[in-house]
Motif scaffolding. Structure first.
Motif, short mmCIF file in Angstrom:
data_model
loop_
_atom_site.label_atom_id
_atom_site.label_comp_id
_atom_site.label_asym_id
_atom_site.label_seq_id
_atom_site.Cartn_x
_atom_site.Cartn_y
_atom_site.Cartn_z
N GLU A 1 0.86 -1.19 0.00
CA GLU A 1 0.00 0.00 0.00
C GLU A 1 0.89 1.23 0.00
N VAL A 2 0.67 2.14 -0.95
CA VAL A 2 1.44 3.37 -1.05
C VAL A 2 0.54 4.51 -0.62
N LYS A 3 1.05 5.33 0.28
CA LYS A 3 0.27 6.48 0.72
C LYS A 3 0.22 7.49 -0.42
N GLN A 4 -0.98 7.97 -0.71
CA GLN A 4 -1.16 8.89 -1.84
C GLN A 4 -1.74 10.21 -1.36
N ILE A 5 -1.30 11.24 -2.04
CA ILE A 5 -1.89 12.56 -1.88
C ILE A 5 -2.51 12.92 -3.22
N VAL B 1 2.48 11.19 -10.17
CA VAL B 1 1.80 10.52 -11.28
C VAL B 1 0.60 11.37 -11.69
N PHE B 2 0.19 11.20 -12.94
CA PHE B 2 -0.99 11.87 -13.47
C PHE B 2 -2.09 10.84 -13.70
N SER B 3 -3.29 11.17 -13.32
CA SER B 3 -4.41 10.26 -13.52
C SER B 3 -4.99 10.45 -14.90
N SER B 4 -5.48 9.37 -15.44
CA SER B 4 -6.19 9.43 -16.72
C SER B 4 -7.28 8.38 -16.69
N GLN B 5 -8.13 8.44 -17.67
CA GLN B 5 -9.18 7.43 -17.75
C GLN B 5 -9.15 6.83 -19.14
N GLN C 1 3.17 9.15 -2.65
CA GLN C 1 2.94 9.33 -4.08
C GLN C 1 1.94 10.46 -4.27
N VAL C 2 2.29 11.43 -5.11
CA VAL C 2 1.40 12.55 -5.41
C VAL C 2 0.67 12.21 -6.69
N ASN C 3 -0.65 12.21 -6.61
CA ASN C 3 -1.48 11.87 -7.76
C ASN C 3 -2.21 13.14 -8.20
N ILE C 4 -1.88 13.65 -9.39
CA ILE C 4 -2.50 14.87 -9.89
C ILE C 4 -3.66 14.48 -10.80
#
Length: 148
Positions: free
Chosen positions: A70-74, A140-144, A110-113
């Motif tokens: 499990e990686v802590k994400q922001i 990282v960048f989110s996409s769909q 992990q920073v998720n934008i």
């Protein structure tokens, strides 16, 4: 030889004196070279040379299982009008770096934008700068996936 026989013998030839040899046709190359040079100059002037500043990139694909750790994400959300939210809490652009610094307690964060497709580029760059200022390097960048 009679006059008639001489007339028939020289039919189709016109000469003032003796017989002349047939003249061979000659091709003059100088006008041909001139025309080719004009065409070459026209093509050199009218041709545009462009440099492509894009890179053709084929992104790799992976179909492995997700990692078990499990990686802590922001999560930083960037809205269409350039507003920010960190983990669901709306924050101002000036407070973005301070909020990320307060959340940076671990080294494995992990920073998720999550940026809207029509979000301004400057807003996304501000989120990246805030993450850099908070010493967060795993971004990282989110996409769909597109629906077919």
């Amino acid at each position: 030889m009679s006059w008639l026989e001489q007339k028939l013998q020289y039919r189709g030839q016109f000469s003032l004196g003796g017989r002349s040899s047939p003249v061979e046709p000659e091709i003059n190359l100088i006008p041909f070279i001139d025309v080719l040079l004009v065409v070459l100059i026209f093509l050199m002037i009218s041709t545009t040379f462009t440099r492509y500043q894009e890179l053709a990139i084929t992104l790799p694909t992976a179909n492995g299982a997700s990692s078990q750790s499990e990686v802590k994400q922001i999560h930083i959300a960037v809205s269409r009008d350039g507003r920010f939210a960190i983990n669901g809490k709306v924050t101002d652009r000036s407070q973005l770096g301070n909020s990320l610094s307060a959340l940076n307690k671990d080294t494995a964060i992990q920073v998720n934008i999550d940026a809207d497709a029509k979000a301004p580029h400057q807003a996304v760059m501000s989120a990246l700068e805030a993450a850099r200022d908070a010493n967060l390097s795993n971004i990282v960048f989110s996409s769909q996936t597109s629906k077919k």
